[in-house]
Design a protein around this motif. Structure first.
Motif, short mmCIF file in Angstrom:
data_model
loop_
_atom_site.label_atom_id
_atom_site.label_comp_id
_atom_site.label_asym_id
_atom_site.label_seq_id
_atom_site.Cartn_x
_atom_site.Cartn_y
_atom_site.Cartn_z
N LYS A 5 5.19 -3.08 -5.17
CA LYS A 5 6.33 -3.68 -4.49
C LYS A 5 5.92 -4.91 -3.66
O LYS A 5 6.78 -5.67 -3.22
CB LYS A 5 7.00 -2.66 -3.58
N LYS A 6 4.63 -5.08 -3.44
CA LYS A 6 4.18 -6.20 -2.60
C LYS A 6 3.28 -7.17 -3.36
O LYS A 6 2.50 -7.90 -2.76
CB LYS A 6 3.42 -5.65 -1.39
N CYS A 7 3.41 -7.19 -4.68
CA CYS A 7 2.54 -8.03 -5.49
C CYS A 7 2.79 -9.52 -5.28
O CYS A 7 3.92 -9.94 -5.04
CB CYS A 7 2.73 -7.71 -6.97
N HIS A 8 1.71 -10.30 -5.40
CA HIS A 8 1.76 -11.76 -5.46
C HIS A 8 2.22 -12.40 -4.14
O HIS A 8 2.79 -13.50 -4.15
CB HIS A 8 2.67 -12.23 -6.62
N ASP A 9 1.99 -11.75 -3.02
CA ASP A 9 2.38 -12.33 -1.74
C ASP A 9 1.52 -13.55 -1.42
O ASP A 9 0.33 -13.59 -1.75
CB ASP A 9 2.22 -11.28 -0.63
N GLY A 10 2.11 -14.54 -0.78
CA GLY A 10 1.38 -15.74 -0.42
C GLY A 10 1.81 -16.92 -1.26
O GLY A 10 2.89 -16.94 -1.84
N THR A 11 0.97 -17.94 -1.34
CA THR A 11 1.23 -19.12 -2.16
C THR A 11 0.51 -18.94 -3.48
O THR A 11 -0.72 -18.81 -3.51
CB THR A 11 0.75 -20.40 -1.43
N ILE A 12 1.23 -18.90 -4.56
CA ILE A 12 0.77 -18.35 -5.83
C ILE A 12 -0.55 -18.94 -6.32
O ILE A 12 -1.42 -18.22 -6.81
CB ILE A 12 1.87 -18.48 -6.92
N GLU A 13 -0.74 -20.27 -6.20
CA GLU A 13 -1.97 -20.85 -6.76
C GLU A 13 -3.22 -20.48 -5.96
O GLU A 13 -4.33 -20.50 -6.49
CB GLU A 13 -1.86 -22.37 -6.90
N PHE A 14 -3.07 -20.12 -4.69
CA PHE A 14 -4.22 -19.85 -3.84
C PHE A 14 -4.40 -18.38 -3.45
O PHE A 14 -5.47 -17.99 -3.03
CB PHE A 14 -4.14 -20.68 -2.55
N THR A 15 -3.35 -17.59 -3.54
CA THR A 15 -3.41 -16.25 -2.99
C THR A 15 -4.51 -15.42 -3.64
O THR A 15 -4.94 -15.68 -4.76
CB THR A 15 -2.04 -15.55 -3.13
#
Length: 386
Positions: A205-215
């Protein structure tokens, strides 16, 4: 890295937040120390509220040369604070976090708002990156890496991680172009409340949090942020600043693809470096930095001094040193087979100081364990890295 598990899902986008209403110029706010501040024109917005020019209250309107800014947010709890003075006195002349001047509550129209006052800052490094043709000189990249290590070590020692390091969250000083500050603590996470480290736990439910290219890969898997994640993010920033683009930037609209590309890169760092640089232009120190970060466990304390020495060795290899001068002259770096892809210019920074690592999210904005739900939506690009 922990053992690989079944690919995590994409997760759901959070509901769009309602920003605080815009206040008119001249509105006076009084902080907890009874000091009054006058608002000027709004100059930007972040994920949690609006940002205004500001000055101590007086009969004069706030001009465009104001030294301070105030971030006004709606319905957020009080910030936590910590002192920078001991750290700066004993270790550094400058630490790249905004200076905190005050905070408080303000009521208007029957609604309550929280605000914070910090120094006004200048342009962000994403704009500089674009102006430089999406290349930073190697010396500059290594200098920025050293400064980020200082900031992150300070944050980490106060039990928090940033979780969203990127060029658009790095701002130059308004008055000194050689000082840079890490801002936007909207995704900051307390990884060790009262010294107790969080456990590694994947949550679809919390996948891919942040800025996608850097996370970080952890964040792609829905794992709460940790110290190694911050440093993994920094390593991707260093790579991009040197070579112009990351191999997975062609498909940022596909978070699972980006995650898998990063996992492949971690499994074969030499191949990742070859995808970013021509053979004669590979910066050895960046590969060593990546390898050192890869070796960290989820709960491990990073070897900050060793990482600094790796970046310092890179400066030495090009007969340079960290002289305190940030030179943004475009670099002449050769790249293997990649054509630069126009990047996203980051949104206006979220004005939260190093003293506001957490306690800025309501229950609606965060999970039960305090981890953020906010996700930065990717910008669609075409192409593919095989």
């Amino acid at each position: 890295m922990p053992p690989k598990t079944k690919a995590a899902g994409k997760g759901k986008a959070p509901a769009k937040r309602k920003l605080a209403e815009e206040f008119p110029p001249g509105e006076v706010l009084t902080d907890t120390g009874k000091k009054s501040w006058k608002l000027g024109a709004p100059i930007g917005k972040g994920g949690f509220g609006l940002i205004y020019l500001a000055d101590p209250n007086s009969d004069k309107p706030v001009g465009t040369d104001a030294r301070y800014v105030i971030k006004v947010v709606k319905q957020l709890p009080a910030p936590e604070t910590c002192s920078l003075s001991k750290w700066i006195t004993h270790r550094l002349k400058h630490l790249g976090v905004p200076r905190y001047w005050g905070s408080g509550l303000h009521e208007r129209g029957g609604k309550r708002y929280r605000f914070m006052v910090i120094d006004r800052l200048g342009t962000d490094l994403q704009k500089k990156f674009e102006e430089c043709g999406r290349r930073f000189p190697r010396k500059l990249v290594l200098q920025l890496g050293l400064r980020l290590l200082d900031v992150l070590e300070f944050i980490h020692e106060h039990e928090y991680v940033h979780a969203d390091v990127k060029a658009s969250n790095l701002l130059l000083s308004h008055g000194d172009p050689n000082q840079v500050y890490l801002v936007d603590y909207g995704l900051a996470y307390r990884y060790a409340p009262d010294g107790v480290l969080k456990e590694y736990k994947e949550d679809p439910k919390k996948c891919h949090d942040g800025t996608i290219e850097f996370t970080s890969i952890d964040a792609h898997k829905g794992v709460s942020p940790c110290r190694r994640g911050d440093l993994e993010i920094v390593s991707y920033c260093l790579l991009q600043w040197l070579c112009g683009r990351l191999p997975w930037e062609d498909r940022l609209q596909d978070p699972a693809y980006v995650r898998d590309a990063k996992i492949r890169g971690q499994e074969n760092i030499s191949e990742l470096m070859s995808s970013c640089f021509s053979s004669q232009d590979k910066p050895d120190e960046i590969q060593r930095f990546l390898e050192e970060v890869k070796s960290l466990g989820y709960k491990d304390k990073p070897p900050y001094e060793k990482l600094r020495s790796i970046l310092q060795s890179g400066l030495k290899s090009i007969q340079a040193r960290d002289d305190g001068q940030l030179n943004f002259t475009a670099a002449s770096v050769k790249v293997s087979t990649h054509t630069p892809v126009p990047g996203r210019v980051g949104s206006q920074w979220v004005c939260t100081e190093v003293v506001v690592f957490v306690s800025q999210r309501t229950a609606e904005d965060s999970g039960a364990d305090g981890s953020p739900k906010r996700k930065k939506r990717p910008t669609k690009k075409t192409g593919e890295w095989a």
